[in-house]
Design a protein around this motif. Sequence first.
Motif, PDB file in Angstrom:
ATOM      1  N   ALA A 144       0.782  -1.239   0.000  1.00 45.12           N
ATOM      2  CA  ALA A 144       0.000   0.000   0.000  1.00 45.12           C
ATOM      3  C   ALA A 144       0.814   1.289   0.000  1.00 45.12           C
ATOM      4  N   ASP A 145       2.109   1.240   0.228  1.00 38.90           N
ATOM      5  CA  ASP A 145       2.876   2.479   0.375  1.00 38.90           C
ATOM      6  C   ASP A 145       2.742   3.412  -0.819  1.00 38.90           C
ATOM      7  N   ALA A 146       2.809   2.890  -2.011  1.00 34.45           N
ATOM      8  CA  ALA A 146       2.756   3.755  -3.199  1.00 34.45           C
ATOM      9  C   ALA A 146       1.648   3.321  -4.155  1.00 34.45           C
ATOM     10  N   CYS A 147       0.578   2.743  -3.623  1.00 39.21           N
ATOM     11  CA  CYS A 147      -0.479   2.219  -4.474  1.00 39.21           C
ATOM     12  C   CYS A 147      -1.517   3.298  -4.780  1.00 39.21           C
ATOM     13  N   PRO A 148      -1.680   3.660  -6.064  1.00 40.51           N
ATOM     14  CA  PRO A 148      -2.617   4.725  -6.433  1.00 40.51           C
ATOM     15  C   PRO A 148      -4.056   4.262  -6.671  1.00 40.51           C
ATOM     16  N   ILE A 208      -6.265  -6.759   2.544  1.00 41.12           N
ATOM     17  CA  ILE A 208      -5.281  -6.418   3.572  1.00 41.12           C
ATOM     18  C   ILE A 208      -4.271  -5.468   2.944  1.00 41.12           C
ATOM     19  N   PHE A 209      -4.273  -4.226   3.411  1.00 38.00           N
ATOM     20  CA  PHE A 209      -3.307  -3.230   2.974  1.00 38.00           C
ATOM     21  C   PHE A 209      -2.104  -3.321   3.905  1.00 38.00           C
ATOM     22  N   VAL A 210      -0.913  -3.433   3.328  1.00 40.80           N
ATOM     23  CA  VAL A 210       0.315  -3.517   4.120  1.00 40.80           C
ATOM     24  C   VAL A 210       1.138  -2.267   3.814  1.00 40.80           C
ATOM     25  N   ALA A 211       1.445  -1.496   4.852  1.00 40.13           N
ATOM     26  CA  ALA A 211       2.169  -0.233   4.677  1.00 40.13           C
ATOM     27  C   ALA A 211       3.168  -0.062   5.816  1.00 40.13           C
ATOM     28  N   SER A 212       4.192   0.745   5.568  1.00 35.21           N
ATOM     29  CA  SER A 212       5.156   1.033   6.627  1.00 35.21           C
ATOM     30  C   SER A 212       4.591   2.111   7.542  1.00 35.21           C
ATOM     31  N   LYS A 232      13.249  -1.257   4.029  1.00 35.53           N
ATOM     32  CA  LYS A 232      12.946  -1.274   2.596  1.00 35.53           C
ATOM     33  C   LYS A 232      12.037  -2.426   2.160  1.00 35.53           C
ATOM     34  N   GLU A 233      12.223  -3.594   2.710  1.00 39.81           N
ATOM     35  CA  GLU A 233      11.480  -4.771   2.241  1.00 39.81           C
ATOM     36  C   GLU A 233      10.462  -5.289   3.259  1.00 39.81           C
ATOM     37  N   GLU A 234      10.157  -4.525   4.286  1.00 35.70           N
ATOM     38  CA  GLU A 234       9.289  -5.017   5.361  1.00 35.70           C
ATOM     39  C   GLU A 234       7.883  -5.372   4.871  1.00 35.70           C
ATOM     40  N   ALA A 235       7.280  -4.533   4.051  1.00 40.01           N
ATOM     41  CA  ALA A 235       5.938  -4.835   3.540  1.00 40.01           C
ATOM     42  C   ALA A 235       5.978  -6.100   2.682  1.00 40.01           C
ATOM     43  N   ASP A 236       7.003  -6.216   1.852  1.00 35.15           N
ATOM     44  CA  ASP A 236       7.149  -7.412   1.013  1.00 35.15           C
ATOM     45  C   ASP A 236       7.272  -8.668   1.876  1.00 35.15           C
ATOM     46  N   HIS A 239       2.511 -14.212   4.711  1.00 32.30           N
ATOM     47  CA  HIS A 239       1.099 -14.377   5.037  1.00 32.30           C
ATOM     48  C   HIS A 239       0.218 -14.800   3.864  1.00 32.30           C
ATOM     49  N   VAL A 240       0.692 -14.655   2.656  1.00 34.14           N
ATOM     50  CA  VAL A 240      -0.123 -14.951   1.476  1.00 34.14           C
ATOM     51  C   VAL A 240      -0.257 -16.466   1.293  1.00 34.14           C
ATOM     52  N   ASN A 241      -1.395 -16.862   0.738  1.00 36.41           N
ATOM     53  CA  ASN A 241      -1.651 -18.271   0.440  1.00 36.41           C
ATOM     54  C   ASN A 241      -1.847 -18.469  -1.057  1.00 36.41           C
ATOM     55  N   LYS A 242      -1.756 -19.712  -1.478  1.00 40.29           N
ATOM     56  CA  LYS A 242      -1.990 -20.079  -2.872  1.00 40.29           C
ATOM     57  C   LYS A 242      -3.309 -19.483  -3.344  1.00 40.29           C
ATOM     58  N   ASN A 243      -3.306 -18.915  -4.543  1.00 38.38           N
ATOM     59  CA  ASN A 243      -4.460 -18.312  -5.208  1.00 38.38           C
ATOM     60  C   ASN A 243      -4.917 -16.985  -4.613  1.00 38.38           C
ATOM     61  N   ASP A 244      -4.243 -16.469  -3.582  1.00 38.27           N
ATOM     62  CA  ASP A 244      -4.520 -15.111  -3.142  1.00 38.27           C
ATOM     63  C   ASP A 244      -4.056 -14.164  -4.238  1.00 38.27           C
ATOM     64  N   ILE A 245      -4.463 -12.911  -4.129  1.00 38.29           N
ATOM     65  CA  ILE A 245      -4.082 -11.886  -5.102  1.00 38.29           C
ATOM     66  C   ILE A 245      -3.182 -10.879  -4.398  1.00 38.29           C
ATOM     67  N   VAL A 246      -2.089 -10.507  -5.046  1.00 37.40           N
ATOM     68  CA  VAL A 246      -1.211  -9.466  -4.525  1.00 37.40           C
ATOM     69  C   VAL A 246      -1.162  -8.339  -5.540  1.00 37.40           C
ATOM     70  N   ILE A 247      -1.302  -7.115  -5.035  1.00 38.00           N
ATOM     71  CA  ILE A 247      -1.228  -5.927  -5.880  1.00 38.00           C
ATOM     72  C   ILE A 247      -0.018  -5.129  -5.449  1.00 38.00           C
ATOM     73  N   SER A 248       0.953  -5.020  -6.355  1.00 34.29           N
ATOM     74  CA  SER A 248       2.217  -4.347  -6.049  1.00 34.29           C
ATOM     75  C   SER A 248       2.911  -3.994  -7.358  1.00 34.29           C
ATOM     76  N   GLN A 249       3.834  -3.041  -7.267  1.00 33.45           N
ATOM     77  CA  GLN A 249       4.653  -2.674  -8.421  1.00 33.45           C
ATOM     78  C   GLN A 249       5.993  -3.418  -8.420  1.00 33.45           C
ATOM     79  N   ASP A 250       6.244  -4.205  -7.397  1.00 32.88           N
ATOM     80  CA  ASP A 250       7.548  -4.818  -7.152  1.00 32.88           C
ATOM     81  C   ASP A 250       7.705  -6.121  -7.932  1.00 32.88           C
ATOM     82  N   ILE A 251       8.480  -6.086  -9.009  1.00 31.80           N
ATOM     83  CA  ILE A 251       8.686  -7.265  -9.847  1.00 31.80           C
ATOM     84  C   ILE A 251       9.422  -8.360  -9.082  1.00 31.80           C
TER      85      ILE A 251
END
Length: 158
Positions: free
Chosen positions: A15-19, A36-40, A60-64, A70-82
């Motif tokens: 969530a830190d830089a999610c528009p 679940i929004f994860v932010a610093s 730097k990588e705490e949210a990641d 915490h993520v499980n199979k077939n959950d969805i993650v929204i991030s810009q981090d390749i």
Amino acid sequence: MEKYDEKNKKIYVDADACPVKTEIMDLAGKYNIHVIFVASYNHTTGRTYGGEWVFVDTGKEEADLYIVNHVNKNDIVISQDIGLAGLLIRKDVIFITPRGKQYTEANLDTALQFRYLSAMERKGGKYTKGPKKFTDDDTLNFITNLEKILSKHAGELE
């Protein structure tokens, strides 16, 4: 950690830089999916958009790391981090960027290679412009692609 159940798919947002937080909540509400929004701690705000908020240390990588743990199979993650995409796709997590690009096994290696080459150019002193400005078309592309993912999931449960 709760036992995994296919019906309890979640959306995790870096969530830190999610528009597109509002758009995420709109679609998640439509499909009744927990977000679940994860932010610093540096990005605390009075505006929470709804959903569950988890605040992590400012490293730097705490949210990641939180998402990976915490993520499980077939959950969805929204991030810009390749790099995060690289970790999660191999765990059968659905990964989409705020611009609506979905990373899969088929396109991830190419994206990681471009990221590596860009890093080498920067390290060599070549100036790069950075990411292009986020546009209304990016938002529309995100909404369209997340809706397809959520609609497919809803159809699989029926």
